[in-house]
Write an enzyme that holds these catalytic residues in place. Structure first.
Site: not given
Length: 782
Positions: A80, A343
């Protein structure tokens, strides 16, 4: 003079105008540059993507980072903006080249935009590609370069460039197209993504694939020419295929991501403590086990794995599936949903009573029919054992002894103890829970339960000098803090003794399935099953890890077979098998002491029993001498007791005798064939030795208030009273309010029709021993 003033004024106006333009350009740069909605991202401890949620505008736009991987950086600049590192934001050579090409072609074929200009275009979301827009971009790019470094500009581009479809930014593209993080991309993959923002439509499957590959391969050859790739690297890169179609993003901890999004609005990247490998394994395992449970109409399961050295959560499975608007509740994060505890809180009562000096590990606790104010707890197997050591009652998860222990300790004390321990769901007053607090009367989250057990394991490891110990909090985010909890009320000694009790004792009946899941590893574990078979819990500890599991239905619907042992325990042990083996806890010697106790009842030795040494928390003060071991005098046959009124001392035989009260003895004898009943006195002896009442009521207990319901025929039911006698074959005579109502032999039960009011029931044996109990029958409500 006038000419000079005119020239001066013109220069001043020009300077002001230039300054205004410069100020306008300076202020024209958006702040912040980008305000688009962001995706929410969850990462593991090593940065691995665990999950993401699409942004509000329907785009996969990950939160930008300040790092651009080297391969992508090199490929992007090569493709680019070759002079990116040198130009000030605008590349005159590139612009001149673009103008020349455009004039030659008679149309726009090259923009000449630098990466800095492209960042500006992305920030402005500009669609006009004319020369005026190009001029604006050029000015703003110059301004951008003044305020941002080259690395920051690259990061802005990588975070906001389009990569085809609804994929925005390098990170989202790397995961959507290649299923990996940007820093793990190959040269071919990085080059594909480098060329894509220039023509993002090329990524669509079946469309323009040759053009995309040509661009990528041309870039790879350029990188090879620059020396970035060797010959072999280039050959291999050129053979790599293009991505076929976008890949689904990972969904390894979707419930955690949703929870974090709700807790931290405005935060979009969550760097967690989760271990990516372990999270994936745990998710798959819970899903597999839950699929088997679904055949029993049990549709949900959740699990947590905690490193209790650091208190970091290593695996978080909030539910076995992820589905929004699913009737099975798969969108619910069950780790944070309060559920009945069953429990699972029993170990904390055991630890609290050890520290309080109310029990020792081997202290016998009664296991007989019990009623407190109309509440009648039952054991899971509906049986009774008479009396059991406290540590066995815990390991076998016996309900009746646990309720009796809570009655002794106090509900309010235990309620506060649990709150200090980190149980955040106790929102009601202690009396609202009552004795059911120990058997599922309260609700807890899996997160709280895991943290409580992790704290117990962490404290059990401590063997330094006595110093305040603070509870720690679970850590889910990498920048979180596990410290800052309240001062612990549990000692290292009590914590270690509690975990030891949970180590290897088999559970009765259904709970006995535990043994088949046990491996060679030493794991302290506990199950819990709520009333109505709605919730199944299993929690385990090693010296390094705490694993907590819940299974059931998110709807709260109960199912046969939904117990901690059969539904949650298999998942627990499978998860432990995914962890590195760990040793067992060393005794925290500085926080323990040895006491001498009677071996048969666990109380302090009183001189009338065989003794053994037992560990106790160092600062506990258990002071109860054995009430069950007595010295008796027997005749020479050793079958009858005597005293000095009927036998010469020289002919007496002294013996130590283990004697339980008649109620516990009645059931204890069924489980202990070696138990010897206390011999009776010889008929010619008055019996002046230690006395033990031979009769005990199993029902009613003292102060019982009885509500007698109507049966299906609309007639009043009868209430069954029961007593036991030390002599199995004896006869008992029953009286209600001093009125004789009959006799029983061997099995002493009477079904009585009793009017409303306060009454007294009395039983008498042939030797004249008698026992009375007062109770009240309540009126029927109309």
């Amino acid at each position: 003079m006038k000419a000079w003033l005119w020239r001066h004024r013109r220069r001043t106006l020009a300077a002001v105008a230039a300054l205004a333009i410069a100020l306008g350009v300076w202020r024209s740069l958006p702040d912040p540059l980008f305000e688009q909605p962001l995706s929410s991202v969850l990462q593991a401890r090593d940065g691995t993507l665990l999950g993401a949620r699409i942004a509000d505008d329907g785009q996969w736009r990950f939160p930008p980072t300040d790092q651009v991987p080297q391969k992508f950086r090199r490929a992007l600049i090569t493709f680019e903006d070759k002079r990116f590192e040198q130009h000030p934001g605008v590349d005159p050579l590139a612009l001149a080249r673009a103008i020349r090409l455009n004039l030659q072609q008679g149309r726009v074929v090259s923009g000449g935009s630098t990466l800095s200009m492209q960042v500006i275009r992305l920030a402005r979301d500009a669609r006009d590609r004319g020369y005026i827009e190009k001029l604006v971009e050029s000015l703003l790019a110059l301004r951008l370069e003044l305020g941002y470094s080259k690395a920051e500009i690259l990061a802005l581009y990588a975070g906001h460039a389009p990569f085809g479809g609804n994929v925005i930014g390098l990170e989202a593209a790397a995961w959507r197209y290649f299923g990996r993080a940007p820093d793990q991309l190959s040269w071919a993959e990085a080059s594909t993504l480098a060329v894509l923002p220039n023509s993002p439509a090329l990524i669509h499957p079946g469309r323009n694939r040759d053009k995309l590959q040509a661009k990528r391969d041309r870039l790879l050859r350029q990188l090879h020419t620059q020396g970035a790739l060797g010959e072999m690297d280039l050959a291999l890169a050129l053979r790599e295929p293009l991505p076929v179609e976008p890949l689904p993003l990972p969904q390894q901890a979707p419930h955690l991501l949703e929870t974090l999004r709700a807790q931290h609005p405005g935060t979009y990247r969550f760097h967690s403590t989760l271990d990516a490998r372990l999270q994936a394994a745990a998710t798959a395992l819970v899903r597999e086990r839950a699929a088997a449970l679904a055949r029993q109409d049990i549709h949900n399961a959740a699990a947590l794995i905690v490193d209790h050295h650091s208190f970091e959560v290593l695996a978080y499975v909030g539910n076995n599936e992820w589905a929004v608007n699913n009737e099975r509740g798969h969108a619910v994060d069950l780790i944070r949903r309060p559920r009945s505890t069953g429990s699972i809180l029993k170990p904390f009562l055991y630890a609290a009573m050890l520290d309080a000096g109310e029990i020792l590990p081997g202290t016998l606790v009664a296991d007989v029919p019990t009623q407190y104010g109309g509440y009648m707890p039952e054991n899971f197997d509906h049986g009774y054992r008479g009396a059991v050591p406290a540590e066995v009652a815990l390991a076998q998860s016996l309900n009746v002894p646990s309720v009796r222990m809570l009655k002794q300790h106090g509900v309010q004390r235990f309620h506060e103890y649990l709150r200090q321990f980190g149980m955040s769901t106790l929102t009601r007053k202690p009396d609202d829970y009552g004795l059911t607090l120990i058997l599922g009367g309260a609700e807890a989250t899996l997160r709280d339960v895991a943290a409580m057990y992790a704290n117990m394991a962490d404290i059990a490891r401590k063997d330094g000098p006595a110093a305040p110990i603070h509870y720690r909090r679970l850590k889910l985010l990498a920048d979180g803090d596990s410290t800052g909890g309240k001062v612990a009320e549990i000692s290292p000694g009590a914590a270690w003794l509690t975990l030891r009790a949970l180590l290897e004792v088999a559970r009765p009946n259904e709970e006995g399935y535990w043994k088949s899941f046990a491996s060679s590893r030493r794991i302290a574990w506990k199950t819990g099953t709520s009333w109505g078979l709605r919730d199944a819990w299993a929690v385990g500890n090693t010296t390094r890890h705490t694993v907590a599991v819940w299974a059931g239905n998110a709807s709260g619907e109960g199912r046969p077979g939904l117990t901690g042992a059969t539904a949650a325990a298999p998942i627990l042990f499978d998860l432990f098998n995914r962890l590195e083996p760990a040793g067992w806890f060393n005794p925290p010697a500085q926080h323990l002491k040895e006491v001498e106790v009677c071996a048969n009842d666990g109380y302090l030795a009183n001189g009338n029993c065989e003794t053994e040494r037992q560990w106790a928390p160092r600062d506990s003060h258990f002071d109860q001498l054995s009430p069950h071991n007595i010295r008796v005098h027997l005749d020479r046959t050793r079958r009858q007791r005597v005293d000095s009124g009927c036998e010469r001392v020289a002919h007496m035989v002294q013996a130590n005798w283990f004697v339980l009260p008649p109620g516990p003895e009645f059931f204890y004898r069924r489980h202990h064939g070696d138990y010897k009943v206390l011999p009776p006195y010889r008929s010619d002896c008055a019996g002046s030795g230690p006395s033990r009442a031979p009769i005990e009521f199993l029902y009613p207990t003292a102060g019982t208030r009885i509500y007698i319901p109507m049966d299906l025929a609309e007639t009043k039911s009868r209430v069954v009273f029961e007593a036991v006698h030390r002599e199995r074959e004896t006869t008992l005579h029953w009286h209600l309010d001093d009125t004789y109502i009959g006799s029983t032999r061997t099995f002493h039960q009477r079904a009585l029709d009793i009017p409303v009011g306060t009454h007294s029931v009395t039983v008498v044996d042939p030797q004249g021993n008698r026992l009375s109990r007062q109770f009240e029958v309540l009126a029927q409500e109309r």
